[in-house]
Design a protein around this motif. Sequence first.
Motif, short mmCIF file in Angstrom:
data_model
loop_
_atom_site.label_atom_id
_atom_site.label_comp_id
_atom_site.label_asym_id
_atom_site.label_seq_id
_atom_site.Cartn_x
_atom_site.Cartn_y
_atom_site.Cartn_z
N PHE A 250 -1.12 -1.92 -43.89
CA PHE A 250 -2.21 -1.14 -43.32
C PHE A 250 -3.23 -0.34 -44.18
CE2 PHE A 250 2.11 -1.09 -41.42
CZ PHE A 250 1.89 -1.64 -40.24
N PRO A 251 -4.43 -0.26 -43.39
CA PRO A 251 -5.55 0.37 -44.10
C PRO A 251 -5.11 1.77 -44.52
CG PRO A 251 -6.24 0.01 -42.13
CD PRO A 251 -4.93 -0.74 -42.04
N GLU A 252 -5.53 2.31 -45.50
CA GLU A 252 -5.27 3.77 -45.71
C GLU A 252 -6.09 4.70 -44.68
OE1 GLU A 252 -3.75 5.26 -47.97
OE2 GLU A 252 -3.07 3.45 -49.22
N ARG A 253 -5.28 5.61 -44.02
CA ARG A 253 -6.18 6.19 -43.13
C ARG A 253 -6.00 7.67 -43.16
NH1 ARG A 253 -7.75 7.28 -38.14
NH2 ARG A 253 -6.55 8.58 -36.90
N THR A 254 -6.92 8.28 -42.99
CA THR A 254 -7.04 9.88 -43.29
C THR A 254 -6.34 10.27 -41.76
OG1 THR A 254 -8.68 9.97 -44.66
CG2 THR A 254 -8.33 11.92 -43.54
N GLY A 400 -16.30 -10.69 -38.89
CA GLY A 400 -15.71 -11.70 -39.43
C GLY A 400 -15.04 -12.81 -38.65
N ILE A 401 -15.77 -13.17 -37.50
CA ILE A 401 -15.39 -14.15 -36.61
C ILE A 401 -15.63 -15.62 -37.16
CG2 ILE A 401 -15.61 -15.26 -34.41
CD1 ILE A 401 -16.58 -12.33 -33.40
N GLN A 419 -9.11 -12.75 -30.62
CA GLN A 419 -8.81 -11.31 -30.49
C GLN A 419 -10.05 -10.52 -30.91
OE1 GLN A 419 -6.60 -10.18 -28.82
NE2 GLN A 419 -6.40 -8.11 -29.05
N LYS A 420 -10.87 -10.99 -31.96
CA LYS A 420 -11.68 -10.32 -32.53
C LYS A 420 -12.97 -10.42 -31.48
CE LYS A 420 -10.90 -11.31 -37.53
NZ LYS A 420 -11.18 -12.03 -38.66
N VAL A 421 -13.10 -11.43 -30.69
CA VAL A 421 -14.15 -11.54 -29.67
C VAL A 421 -14.02 -10.56 -28.60
CG1 VAL A 421 -15.16 -13.12 -28.13
CG2 VAL A 421 -14.78 -14.04 -30.25
N GLU A 450 -7.31 -7.37 -40.80
CA GLU A 450 -8.67 -6.90 -40.34
C GLU A 450 -8.69 -6.30 -39.07
OE1 GLU A 450 -9.98 -11.19 -40.26
OE2 GLU A 450 -9.95 -11.29 -42.46
N ILE A 451 -8.08 -6.56 -38.18
CA ILE A 451 -7.91 -5.91 -36.88
C ILE A 451 -7.77 -4.59 -37.13
CG2 ILE A 451 -7.13 -5.70 -34.53
CD1 ILE A 451 -7.06 -8.72 -34.81
#
Length: 518
Positions: A250-254, A400-401, A419-421, A450-451
């Motif tokens: 998971f991305p680093e989240r503040t 990034g589609i 899902q990106k669309v 990415e999502i």
Amino acid sequence: MGAPLLEMRSIVKTFPGVRALSDVSLTVAPGEVHAVCGENGAGKSTLMKVLSGVHPHGSYEGDILFQGAPCAFKDMRASEARGIVIIHQELALVPYLSIAENIFLGNEHARRGIVSWGATLKHAARLMKRVGLREHPQTRVADIGVGKQQLVEIAKALSKEVRLLILDEPTAALNDEDSAHLLGLILELKDQGIASIIISHKLNEIAAVADSVTVLRDGRTIETLDVKAPDTTEERIIRSMVGRDLDHRFPERTPYAGDPGAHPALEVRDWTVHHPIDQQRKVVDDVTLHVRRGEIVGVAGLMGAGRTELAMSVFGRSYGRGISGTVWKDGHRIRTRTVPEAVGHGIAYVTEDRKHYGLNLIDTISRNITLGALGKVSRRGIVDEHEERRVAESYRTSMGIKAPTVFEQVGRLSGGNQQKVVLSKWIFAGPDVLILDEPTRGIDVGAKYEIYTVIDRLAAQGKAVVFISSELPELLGMCDRVYTMAAGRLTGETARADATQEVLMRLMTTHDMTTNKR
């Protein structure tokens, strides 16, 4: 080791403008459970369609050998005649026919064009017992759950004397209990000498049932691993799939640090929803929750807990009857009686079923992205196609589609790109509140990351995000708070610092509100 059951050698498959498979090879031993994994768009489903005759011989390069003999399947019937049966992610059953009729559809017990129903029901009952289905053979498929429908598909395959069973994301739509039963059945079939190829993104399932795993990336074979080998870890498989280390899933989240005194961006109070047919039954029962700007709030629950019903009913009353309760936005009561009303108040809902409700699969990326806010690319009721293309191109780049152009048909994209669309469509609409229902279902770990990054970026921009998921690690990795539901009722609210899988599971299996840390 004896001779392979299946060999696919140097398979190349090209579509207009895209090379989907490039020199892919795959070997399956008799009685083996062989997993195939890779990111969305890696070529897994295309490879299986080549094997099963969906893409006929002559439309690809390379060789297929089954039980040592070369194969040139012109269609699925030809591959099934050799004992190769594929079960697609979208089940090929007729809902208003019986289980028995579905099992033998196209393969009927008949003489001179007349079906022998006695033989059909008797044989169906034997096959159903073999896969663990206790229903009567004359039960309609529409009247059983998705997990049992998967078993009907396997019974159908067994009726064709299957030697190699191909399952494409077999547990994607199943709950934990049905998934466990299906995986157990695959192992039982293995004991009976039936080999299986499983396409799956769920690495824990691969570890549980597979003997080997072949990893595809960008249409190429990367490696085949012995699942039981000590160095075959989830991290090793992920590294092969994405071509890089994923040190963090998971991305680093503040953590959310907004103004606790500010009004919530969205608050639902005393919300109750009745079943659309059985109107005596409450599917959502007196639920109150809120989400603030810049916050990601999770909603957890087992199958049937009422999470999707809650989301759909708030979003323009898209589900249910006898709905009561109130919706508040930024401290003001609003009406969300219809979808246009909800959208007009800055609320967006990304459905868990993107193929049926989230996208127009036969239309382009460009049109799908602008569909939720056509007024932004229109003048006097006429769509400005140049502006529409410009908007779509900007999202194709920023999200990034992976597609050659924005005029690509959405139905041809991988699940992650679809899902990106969907996300692009609702982001373009400019909502203040996004309700995301299983936003990463059926998506590989690389596309998931990415999502997650997109969702985290939206929260950082001040959007309020409601995140519904069946994957507890996902909720724990992404959310600032998590609500839990069971049997339509809210059973808990847990802060990020206090949330663990054990805590959430306990709350998901109780029927009383045990904690409220609002």
